[in-house]
Design an enzyme around this catalytic site. Sequence first.
Site, PDB file in Angstrom:
ATOM      1  N   SER A  56       0.844  -1.199   0.000  1.00 55.28           N
ATOM      2  CA  SER A  56       0.000   0.000   0.000  1.00 55.28           C
ATOM      3  C   SER A  56       0.874   1.241   0.000  1.00 55.28           C
ATOM      4  CB  SER A  56      -0.908   0.022   1.233  1.00 55.28           C
ATOM      5  OG  SER A  56      -1.558   1.277   1.361  1.00 55.28           O
TER       6      SER A  56
ATOM      7  N   TYR B 267      -2.290  -0.561  10.288  1.00 51.26           N
ATOM      8  CA  TYR B 267      -2.384  -1.056   8.911  1.00 51.26           C
ATOM      9  C   TYR B 267      -1.130  -0.694   8.135  1.00 51.26           C
ATOM     10  CZ  TYR B 267      -4.005  -1.632   4.109  1.00 51.26           C
ATOM     11  OH  TYR B 267      -4.121  -2.000   2.792  1.00 51.26           O
TER      12      TYR B 267
END
Length: 242
Positions: A135, A148
């Site tokens: 990501s 995350y």
Amino acid sequence: MAIVTGASSGIGAGIAKAFGAEGASVIVNYAASKDGADAVVASITANGGTAVAVQADMASSADVIRLFETVVADHGRLDILVNNAGVAQFEMADGLTEDAFHRQFNVNVLGYFLAIREAVRHFGDGGGSIVNISSILSTHPSPGTSIYAATKGAVDTMTYALARELGPRGIRVNAIMPGYTNTRATEGNFAGELGDRLLAETPLGRFGEPEDIAPTAVFLASDDAHWISGESIRATGGARGV
């Protein structure tokens, strides 16, 4: 033969369909959404491809072992693994629970490792290709994304480390770092002032779609990328993070 984890929706579904369109036999892995996985399989087969849905919780060692043993027993070989299954819980640090921490690391990091371990055991003498979905947040985390983002930072580091470890065995390991992408998991995250700000940070002028990420996965798994390993490639529409 390609295994795509977490492929019942979103980026995983887009990647599975893209592999199917390129002629790969695809294992569409899902944890809970059988209907979603079956829909992805139906889409692939309707376009002349070959696909099968297989349930497995990627954070469970027993499930992961069963998944890979089933695939190799039924199909005889494994060439590509795409690690995509993941969970995200965005919340400020003072509101995060230990359960939320462990759940994200168990799926996003341990799950990737378990799948890689089994893939390495089942790749043939010709090696294989592993593509990890990371990501943009791994390098440019936003407030509320600390855990995350940390899991995706771990994915980036694991990608490079394993590329060095597994390269002598003909196994390439790369990662894709998607930018702000419309999926079921991000639904509602791009609304209001935050959405306006994220959109302004994306030079190509829109949020990504799973179909924007999938071609990069296909390329990295292909022979055209035979000299690429240990890389984390941004697929962000030009966004650098906020």
